[in-house]
Design a protein around this motif. Structure first.
Motif, PDB file in Angstrom:
ATOM      1  N   VAL A 205      56.949  34.617  17.102  1.00 26.63           N
ATOM      2  CA  VAL A 205      58.144  34.440  16.856  1.00 26.63           C
ATOM      3  C   VAL A 205      58.732  33.980  16.020  1.00 26.63           C
ATOM      4  O   VAL A 205      58.128  32.725  15.574  1.00 26.63           O
ATOM      5  CB  VAL A 205      57.922  33.556  18.444  1.00 26.63           C
ATOM      6  N   LEU A 206      59.264  34.443  15.342  1.00 25.55           N
ATOM      7  CA  LEU A 206      60.292  33.899  13.739  1.00 25.55           C
ATOM      8  C   LEU A 206      62.213  33.808  14.766  1.00 25.55           C
ATOM      9  O   LEU A 206      62.741  34.036  14.939  1.00 25.55           O
ATOM     10  CB  LEU A 206      60.250  34.551  13.127  1.00 25.55           C
ATOM     11  N   CYS A 207      61.909  32.571  14.568  1.00 22.11           N
ATOM     12  CA  CYS A 207      63.720  31.766  14.798  1.00 22.11           C
ATOM     13  C   CYS A 207      64.079  31.795  14.097  1.00 22.11           C
ATOM     14  O   CYS A 207      63.766  30.246  13.594  1.00 22.11           O
ATOM     15  CB  CYS A 207      63.028  30.698  16.626  1.00 22.11           C
ATOM     16  N   CYS A 208      65.253  31.807  14.281  1.00 20.28           N
ATOM     17  CA  CYS A 208      66.405  31.140  13.197  1.00 20.28           C
ATOM     18  C   CYS A 208      67.588  31.042  13.343  1.00 20.28           C
ATOM     19  O   CYS A 208      68.460  31.605  14.454  1.00 20.28           O
ATOM     20  CB  CYS A 208      66.673  32.142  11.448  1.00 20.28           C
ATOM     21  N   TYR A 209      67.920  29.840  13.716  1.00 18.74           N
ATOM     22  CA  TYR A 209      69.718  29.271  14.112  1.00 18.74           C
ATOM     23  C   TYR A 209      69.968  28.384  13.332  1.00 18.74           C
ATOM     24  O   TYR A 209      69.560  27.242  12.577  1.00 18.74           O
ATOM     25  CB  TYR A 209      69.178  28.807  15.300  1.00 18.74           C
ATOM     26  N   GLU A 210      71.125  28.605  12.974  1.00 20.35           N
ATOM     27  CA  GLU A 210      71.875  27.740  12.283  1.00 20.35           C
ATOM     28  C   GLU A 210      72.528  26.664  13.472  1.00 20.35           C
ATOM     29  O   GLU A 210      72.502  26.378  14.977  1.00 20.35           O
ATOM     30  CB  GLU A 210      74.005  28.169  12.280  1.00 20.35           C
ATOM     31  N   GLN A 211      71.996  25.051  12.737  1.00 19.54           N
ATOM     32  CA  GLN A 211      72.146  24.091  13.575  1.00 19.54           C
ATOM     33  C   GLN A 211      73.575  23.925  13.547  1.00 19.54           C
ATOM     34  O   GLN A 211      74.300  23.308  12.557  1.00 19.54           O
ATOM     35  CB  GLN A 211      71.232  22.452  13.114  1.00 19.54           C
ATOM     36  N   ARG A 212      74.018  23.215  14.929  1.00 15.91           N
ATOM     37  CA  ARG A 212      75.528  23.334  14.761  1.00 15.91           C
ATOM     38  C   ARG A 212      76.247  21.676  15.635  1.00 15.91           C
ATOM     39  O   ARG A 212      75.022  21.423  16.011  1.00 15.91           O
ATOM     40  CB  ARG A 212      76.363  24.647  16.160  1.00 15.91           C
ATOM     41  N   THR A 213      76.578  21.177  15.048  1.00 17.79           N
ATOM     42  CA  THR A 213      77.234  19.904  15.165  1.00 17.79           C
ATOM     43  C   THR A 213      78.474  19.366  16.956  1.00 17.79           C
ATOM     44  O   THR A 213      78.796  18.529  16.911  1.00 17.79           O
ATOM     45  CB  THR A 213      77.532  18.608  14.810  1.00 17.79           C
ATOM     46  N   MET A 214      78.994  20.708  16.691  1.00 19.58           N
ATOM     47  CA  MET A 214      80.279  20.175  17.393  1.00 19.58           C
ATOM     48  C   MET A 214      79.990  20.319  19.550  1.00 19.58           C
ATOM     49  O   MET A 214      79.013  21.722  19.737  1.00 19.58           O
ATOM     50  CB  MET A 214      81.311  21.462  17.354  1.00 19.58           C
ATOM     51  N   GLY A 215      80.549  20.502  19.870  1.00 21.95           N
ATOM     52  CA  GLY A 215      80.828  20.806  21.803  1.00 21.95           C
ATOM     53  C   GLY A 215      79.293  20.239  22.127  1.00 21.95           C
ATOM     54  O   GLY A 215      78.357  19.385  21.722  1.00 21.95           O
ATOM     55  N   LYS A 216      78.882  21.356  23.147  1.00 26.00           N
ATOM     56  CA  LYS A 216      77.479  20.936  23.271  1.00 26.00           C
ATOM     57  C   LYS A 216      76.407  21.785  22.883  1.00 26.00           C
ATOM     58  O   LYS A 216      75.426  21.587  23.335  1.00 26.00           O
ATOM     59  CB  LYS A 216      77.972  22.084  24.790  1.00 26.00           C
ATOM     60  N   ASN A 217      76.849  21.744  21.986  1.00 30.21           N
ATOM     61  CA  ASN A 217      75.664  23.032  20.739  1.00 30.21           C
ATOM     62  C   ASN A 217      74.714  21.879  20.296  1.00 30.21           C
ATOM     63  O   ASN A 217      73.475  21.817  21.098  1.00 30.21           O
ATOM     64  CB  ASN A 217      76.344  23.261  19.856  1.00 30.21           C
ATOM     65  N   PRO A 218      74.614  20.794  20.328  1.00 27.23           N
ATOM     66  CA  PRO A 218      73.204  19.975  20.164  1.00 27.23           C
ATOM     67  C   PRO A 218      72.951  19.797  21.212  1.00 27.23           C
ATOM     68  O   PRO A 218      71.212  19.782  21.914  1.00 27.23           O
ATOM     69  CB  PRO A 218      73.970  18.376  19.574  1.00 27.23           C
ATOM     70  N   GLU A 219      73.551  19.432  22.561  1.00 26.23           N
ATOM     71  CA  GLU A 219      72.433  19.074  24.024  1.00 26.23           C
ATOM     72  C   GLU A 219      71.662  20.351  24.082  1.00 26.23           C
ATOM     73  O   GLU A 219      70.860  21.039  24.299  1.00 26.23           O
ATOM     74  CB  GLU A 219      73.475  18.716  24.911  1.00 26.23           C
ATOM     75  N   ILE A 220      72.300  21.662  24.102  1.00 30.96           N
ATOM     76  CA  ILE A 220      71.848  22.952  24.475  1.00 30.96           C
ATOM     77  C   ILE A 220      70.257  23.341  23.042  1.00 30.96           C
ATOM     78  O   ILE A 220      69.283  23.314  23.775  1.00 30.96           O
ATOM     79  CB  ILE A 220      72.645  24.292  24.215  1.00 30.96           C
ATOM     80  N   GLU A 221      70.513  22.490  22.158  1.00 37.12           N
ATOM     81  CA  GLU A 221      69.335  23.437  20.942  1.00 37.12           C
ATOM     82  C   GLU A 221      68.136  22.167  21.869  1.00 37.12           C
ATOM     83  O   GLU A 221      67.230  22.656  21.829  1.00 37.12           O
ATOM     84  CB  GLU A 221      69.765  22.803  20.273  1.00 37.12           C
ATOM     85  N   ARG A 222      68.708  20.580  21.720  1.00 35.36           N
ATOM     86  CA  ARG A 222      67.995  20.177  22.403  1.00 35.36           C
ATOM     87  C   ARG A 222      66.739  20.191  23.679  1.00 35.36           C
ATOM     88  O   ARG A 222      65.531  20.821  23.772  1.00 35.36           O
ATOM     89  CB  ARG A 222      68.335  18.939  22.560  1.00 35.36           C
ATOM     90  N   LYS A 223      67.335  20.936  24.955  1.00 33.25           N
ATOM     91  CA  LYS A 223      67.348  21.586  25.566  1.00 33.25           C
ATOM     92  C   LYS A 223      65.671  22.655  25.464  1.00 33.25           C
ATOM     93  O   LYS A 223      64.856  22.751  25.953  1.00 33.25           O
ATOM     94  CB  LYS A 223      68.345  21.708  26.637  1.00 33.25           C
ATOM     95  N   TYR A 224      66.606  23.585  24.367  1.00 32.30           N
ATOM     96  CA  TYR A 224      66.298  24.793  24.691  1.00 32.30           C
ATOM     97  C   TYR A 224      63.964  24.356  23.753  1.00 32.30           C
ATOM     98  O   TYR A 224      63.266  24.923  24.157  1.00 32.30           O
ATOM     99  CB  TYR A 224      66.692  25.479  23.111  1.00 32.30           C
ATOM    100  N   PHE A 225      64.615  23.640  22.181  1.00 38.04           N
ATOM    101  CA  PHE A 225      63.375  22.850  21.858  1.00 38.04           C
ATOM    102  C   PHE A 225      62.546  22.798  22.856  1.00 38.04           C
ATOM    103  O   PHE A 225      61.252  22.648  22.965  1.00 38.04           O
ATOM    104  CB  PHE A 225      63.551  22.900  20.727  1.00 38.04           C
ATOM    105  N   GLU A 226      63.081  22.074  23.928  1.00 39.04           N
ATOM    106  CA  GLU A 226      62.425  20.734  24.707  1.00 39.04           C
ATOM    107  C   GLU A 226      61.928  21.664  25.951  1.00 39.04           C
ATOM    108  O   GLU A 226      60.759  21.467  26.602  1.00 39.04           O
ATOM    109  CB  GLU A 226      63.253  20.211  25.886  1.00 39.04           C
ATOM    110  N   LEU A 227      61.991  22.894  26.429  1.00 34.32           N
ATOM    111  CA  LEU A 227      62.037  23.144  26.724  1.00 34.32           C
ATOM    112  C   LEU A 227      60.779  24.385  26.619  1.00 34.32           C
ATOM    113  O   LEU A 227      59.432  25.158  27.574  1.00 34.32           O
ATOM    114  CB  LEU A 227      62.904  24.550  27.853  1.00 34.32           C
ATOM    115  N   LEU A 228      61.017  25.263  25.595  1.00 37.10           N
ATOM    116  CA  LEU A 228      60.214  25.718  24.444  1.00 37.10           C
ATOM    117  C   LEU A 228      58.521  25.024  23.959  1.00 37.10           C
ATOM    118  O   LEU A 228      58.054  25.706  24.461  1.00 37.10           O
ATOM    119  CB  LEU A 228      60.507  26.445  23.008  1.00 37.10           C
ATOM    120  N   GLN A 229      59.149  23.969  24.111  1.00 40.21           N
ATOM    121  CA  GLN A 229      57.513  23.144  23.529  1.00 40.21           C
ATOM    122  C   GLN A 229      56.903  23.206  25.271  1.00 40.21           C
ATOM    123  O   GLN A 229      55.409  22.958  24.888  1.00 40.21           O
ATOM    124  CB  GLN A 229      58.077  21.942  23.302  1.00 40.21           C
ATOM    125  N   MET A 230      57.231  23.667  26.362  1.00 42.05           N
ATOM    126  CA  MET A 230      56.000  23.512  27.317  1.00 42.05           C
ATOM    127  C   MET A 230      55.005  24.504  27.373  1.00 42.05           C
ATOM    128  O   MET A 230      53.587  24.359  27.762  1.00 42.05           O
ATOM    129  CB  MET A 230      57.266  23.622  28.603  1.00 42.05           C
TER     130      MET A 230
END
Length: 265
Positions: A205-230
């Protein structure tokens, strides 16, 4: 040359090309309704002309290392899937580096939008299925048709709603491609379910994403990768492995594989 990211919403995502020169690697963020290629806000007829041209669709070109550029139609209406985002450009150009052998490989793109990444893979010899919601199928098919003369593998468009049955997309593909698919919190768990259902032990899987710092974006990214690594192992592809022009320090490419312990022995 590295990509200069302009933190402003002004006109469509496009690489600025000086007269007679190569793209200088400058990305501009698309607004909710982008203005058409080659039209600026100072257009003499103003917003009326911009809106009319935008509703008719507008085309951006994505240069290739060899041969004619991809021509990708975008739409003002249709939401975030209807324009070419920076992460899609970065991933498409990364595929051209040859880091991943694509010829005769089975490739599936999730959240394909305009199809930029999947169509690029098809020009590199892959047999590609680009997937998105029903409302984006017409745009995907237009872009497939516009670029079919460049395809050396194959490419088709199919509806795939995350979290639903993926039987028709089996057996597992060799590659799954994703560009900017992790910005809606409510879509995270359906997306992760689809990834688990689609991947086999050898799927990359090749996942490309832009790291965004506004609003809820950092929390959404953190949650995504936390769940993904399970269920998956993640490896960040170094910036110096990206295309030498189409790169940015805030756009990341992850190489993702299912953990082998999650498959029956």
């Amino acid at each position: 040359m590295a990509m200069e990211v302009v933190k402003r919403d002004i006109c469509p995502v496009r690489w600025q090309t000086p007269p007679g020169g190569r793209a200088e690697g400058r990305a501009r963020r698309p607004p909710a309704i982008s203005c058409p290629q080659g039209k600026e806000e100072e257009d003499e007829e103003g917003p009326r002309r911009l809106r009319a041209a935008a509703m008719a669709g507008f085309v951006r070109e994505l240069e290739r290392r060899a041969g004619p550029a991809l021509r990708l139609e975008q739409r003002a209406a249709g939401g975030v899937g209807s324009v070419v985002w920076d992460a899609a450009l970065v991933l498409a150009k990364f595929l051209e580096t040859g880091a991943c052998p694509l010829a005769r490989r089975h490739v599936l793109e999730l959240g394909a939008g305009t199809g930029a990444v999947g169509i690029m893979a098809a020009t590199l010899g892959a047999n590609v299925t680009v997937t998105d919601l029903e409302e984006l199928q017409e745009l995907l098919m237009v872009n497939i048709e516009n670029n079919k003369h460049l395809v050396t593998g194959s490419v088709r468009a199919k509806v795939l709603k995350w979290g639903e049955d993926v039987t028709e997309f089996q057996p597992p593909p060799d590659y799954i491609l994703m560009a900017d698919c992790i910005y809606y919190e409510e879509s995270l768990e359906p997306l992760l379910k689809t990834l688990k259902d689609l991947t086999g032990p050898d799927t990359c899987v090749l996942c490309c994403y832009e790291q965004r710092t506004m609003g809820k974006n950092p929390e959404i990214e953190r949650k995504y990768f936390e769940l993904l690594q399970m269920d998956f192992e993640l490896e960040k592809i170094p910036l110096d492995k990206h295309d030498e022009e189409y790169r940015s320090e805030d756009i990341h490419i992850m190489n993702i594989h299912r953990r082998q312990t999650n498959f029956p022995s």
